[in-house]
Write a protein that holds these residues in place. Structure first.
Motif, PDB file in Angstrom:
ATOM      1  N   ALA A 214      10.255   8.456   5.958  1.00 13.20           N
ATOM      2  CA  ALA A 214      10.116   7.386   4.968  1.00 13.20           C
ATOM      3  C   ALA A 214       9.600   7.990   3.669  1.00 13.20           C
ATOM      4  O   ALA A 214       8.887   8.997   3.682  1.00 13.20           O
ATOM      5  N   LEU A 215       9.977   7.383   2.558  1.00  9.09           N
ATOM      6  CA  LEU A 215       9.511   7.827   1.235  1.00  9.09           C
ATOM      7  C   LEU A 215       8.984   6.617   0.485  1.00  9.09           C
ATOM      8  O   LEU A 215       9.663   5.593   0.376  1.00  9.09           O
ATOM      9  N   ILE A 216       7.783   6.756  -0.033  1.00  8.47           N
ATOM     10  CA  ILE A 216       7.166   5.717  -0.858  1.00  8.47           C
ATOM     11  C   ILE A 216       7.143   6.213  -2.292  1.00  8.47           C
ATOM     12  O   ILE A 216       6.504   7.216  -2.613  1.00  8.47           O
ATOM     13  N   ILE A 244      12.578  -3.782   8.335  1.00 10.55           N
ATOM     14  CA  ILE A 244      12.218  -2.825   7.283  1.00 10.55           C
ATOM     15  C   ILE A 244      10.702  -2.638   7.230  1.00 10.55           C
ATOM     16  O   ILE A 244      10.199  -1.511   7.239  1.00 10.55           O
ATOM     17  N   TRP A 245       9.962  -3.752   7.169  1.00  9.67           N
ATOM     18  CA  TRP A 245       8.509  -3.646   7.031  1.00  9.67           C
ATOM     19  C   TRP A 245       7.874  -3.032   8.281  1.00  9.67           C
ATOM     20  O   TRP A 245       6.948  -2.224   8.180  1.00  9.67           O
ATOM     21  N   GLU A 246       8.395  -3.372   9.440  1.00  7.66           N
ATOM     22  CA  GLU A 246       7.868  -2.775  10.668  1.00  7.66           C
ATOM     23  C   GLU A 246       8.053  -1.262  10.661  1.00  7.66           C
ATOM     24  O   GLU A 246       7.132  -0.508  11.005  1.00  7.66           O
ATOM     25  N   ARG A 251       5.812   4.238  10.081  1.00  9.45           N
ATOM     26  CA  ARG A 251       6.022   5.611   9.650  1.00  9.45           C
ATOM     27  C   ARG A 251       5.040   6.084   8.582  1.00  9.45           C
ATOM     28  O   ARG A 251       4.862   7.289   8.405  1.00  9.45           O
ATOM     29  N   VAL A 252       4.419   5.159   7.858  1.00 12.44           N
ATOM     30  CA  VAL A 252       3.629   5.549   6.686  1.00 12.44           C
ATOM     31  C   VAL A 252       2.154   5.168   6.784  1.00 12.44           C
ATOM     32  O   VAL A 252       1.289   5.931   6.353  1.00 12.44           O
ATOM     33  N   ASP A 253       1.830   4.004   7.306  1.00 10.43           N
ATOM     34  CA  ASP A 253       0.455   3.516   7.269  1.00 10.43           C
ATOM     35  C   ASP A 253      -0.529   4.505   7.907  1.00 10.43           C
ATOM     36  O   ASP A 253      -0.201   5.204   8.874  1.00 10.43           O
ATOM     37  N   SER A 254      -1.724   4.551   7.339  1.00 12.34           N
ATOM     38  CA  SER A 254      -2.811   5.357   7.898  1.00 12.34           C
ATOM     39  C   SER A 254      -4.095   4.543   7.793  1.00 12.34           C
ATOM     40  O   SER A 254      -4.078   3.395   7.328  1.00 12.34           O
ATOM     41  N   VAL A 259       1.292   0.259   3.387  1.00 12.31           N
ATOM     42  CA  VAL A 259       2.439   0.061   2.490  1.00 12.31           C
ATOM     43  C   VAL A 259       2.395  -1.346   1.905  1.00 12.31           C
ATOM     44  O   VAL A 259       2.247  -2.338   2.629  1.00 12.31           O
ATOM     45  N   SER A 260       2.527  -1.424   0.599  1.00 10.66           N
ATOM     46  CA  SER A 260       2.476  -2.695  -0.118  1.00 10.66           C
ATOM     47  C   SER A 260       3.781  -3.465   0.073  1.00 10.66           C
ATOM     48  O   SER A 260       4.866  -2.931  -0.133  1.00 10.66           O
TER      49      SER A 260
END
Length: 398
Positions: A214-216, A244-246, A251-254, A259-260
């Motif tokens: 994933a890329l933010i 998408i949000w799941e 993949r990104v949250d810590s 993720v906003s």
């Protein structure tokens, strides 16, 4: 048939390569005509990502088109890599002395078009090039259909095809005895969205997880651009907002970052391809940008490679019009090695960050070990930073 006209360099395509070429040649006293099949509105409103290397940023400033970039671009001194939620910052400026800018490609085009129009440059929108001939002889002939549907002809000393990855003029180059087109198709793609939401964080996050990449990234304080690794055969309809949000959160949250979320107003599947055309010229015909080569977006090299092509091509055209074509004949020898270096970096980043669908357990662990080794080593972080901010551009004033 309209009365034939003549220009020194005919440019097919009003993308980054074509418009920057026209702009730089104008600064060197060379006349151009740029042909673009789309309308100006469509060119300026087709939203595409853009990460500008330090060389591209400097060129825009030095040639008078960097003012809005400096006011509005998201200039970052670092990027982050997340491995299963553990983030490592690559301090680009500390490691290299340079930064980079998130400035979408269509914004660069808006700036270039405004400058060409201010300089009374000939950029013909809604104009279709029907045929190009004579590039093996002493003069190029361009037959085209203008915005009113009338047929017309223009002659030129040289023609540059900068009309994207589907350029029909590339075939004239690959038809040469030494012509080649090297291609590679990746087994994954990106599902990209635009979302009305506050920034997740200012700097880009490249995240890899056992579920995929994933890329933010950000477009503005209120509009964000997110990407998710997906199957190349996926369609937009297969990705609901909930899915998408799941995937993004997984993949990104810590512990200290989420993720906003917001309203998703654009979805698209972006396939991954690499290609290199060698040579990038035939007679009086030259290729630049995506017409010559494509890279996957992971390394953020596409737009910057197009600008590098142009900077390498300008001195050759200038000197050839003055009677010395030695630099022009060497265009491929200057451009192609840089292209292959960018291909290496883009392939390396892609393979290190994405989960190949057929990867064995060994390969999955090896990939994670590679990324961990790079992120935990100052030498590894420095190499990544140096490649990311890019090499200096060829001197267009040479």
């Amino acid at each position: 048939m309209a009365t034939a006209e003549h220009t020194q360099v005919a440019v097919i395509g009003a993308g980054p390569a074509g418009l920057m070429l026209s702009h730089l040649l104008h600064l060197r006293g060379v006349e151009t005509v740029v042909f673009e099949s789309r309308s100006q509105e469509e060119v300026e409103n087709t939203v595409r990502a853009g990460v500008l290397e330090q060389g591209t940023m400097k060129l825009m400033r030095d040639t008078g088109i960097g003012g809005r970039m400096d006011r509005e671009a998201d200039v970052d001194e670092g990027i982050e890599f997340s491995l299963d939620g553990v983030r490592t910052r690559i301090a680009l400026t500390d490691l290299t002395g340079y930064n980079m800018a998130v400035y979408p490609q269509h914004e660069v085009l808006i700036d270039l078009i405004a400058q060409r129009q201010a300089d009374n440059g000939a950029v013909l929108f809604n104009t279709r090039v029907d045929d190009v001939s004579g590039y093996d002889g002493d003069m190029v002939t361009v037959n085209y259909t203008d915005e009113n549907g009338a047929s017309a002809t223009l002659t030129a000393d040289y023609v540059v095809a900068a009309d994207g990855s589907n350029s029909p003029y590339r075939a004239a180059v690959t038809a040469l005895d030494n012509g080649a087109r090297y291609k590679f198709e990746y087994p994954y793609a990106w599902f990209g969205i635009l979302v009305n939401a506050p920034q997740t964080q200012k700097e880009l996050i490249y995240a890899t997880h056992e579920d995929g990449f994933a890329l933010i990234s950000t477009r503005s304080a209120t509009v964000q651009r997110y990407y998710l690794q997906c199957d190349p055969e996926d369609t937009v309809d297969q990705w609901s907002d909930e899915r998408i949000w799941e995937a993004l959160h997984t993949r990104v949250d810590s512990e200290d970052l989420t993720v906003s979320e917001g309203e998703i107003f654009d979805k698209a599947v972006l396939r991954f391809r690499s290609a290199v055309t060698d040579p990038m010229q035939r007679g009086r015909l030259f290729l630049a940008g995506d017409a010559a080569h494509t890279v996957p977006p992971t390394g953020a090299k596409g737009l910057n490679l197009a600008i590098a092509d142009v900077c390498a091509l300008v001195p050759g055209l200038v000197h050839a019009l003055q009677g010395d074509d030695a630099r022009l004949q060497a265009y491929t020898q200057v451009a192609v090695p840089r292209v292959w270096r960018a291909q290496h970096f883009s392939y390396w980043m892609s393979s290190m960050l994405h989960v190949a669908p057929d990867a064995s357990p060994f390969e999955l662990h090896r990939r994670r070990g590679e990324l961990s080794a790079v992120l935990s080593s100052e030498a590894g972080r420095r190499y990544l930073a140096e490649q990311y901010v890019g090499r200096e551009l060829p001197d267009y004033m040479a």
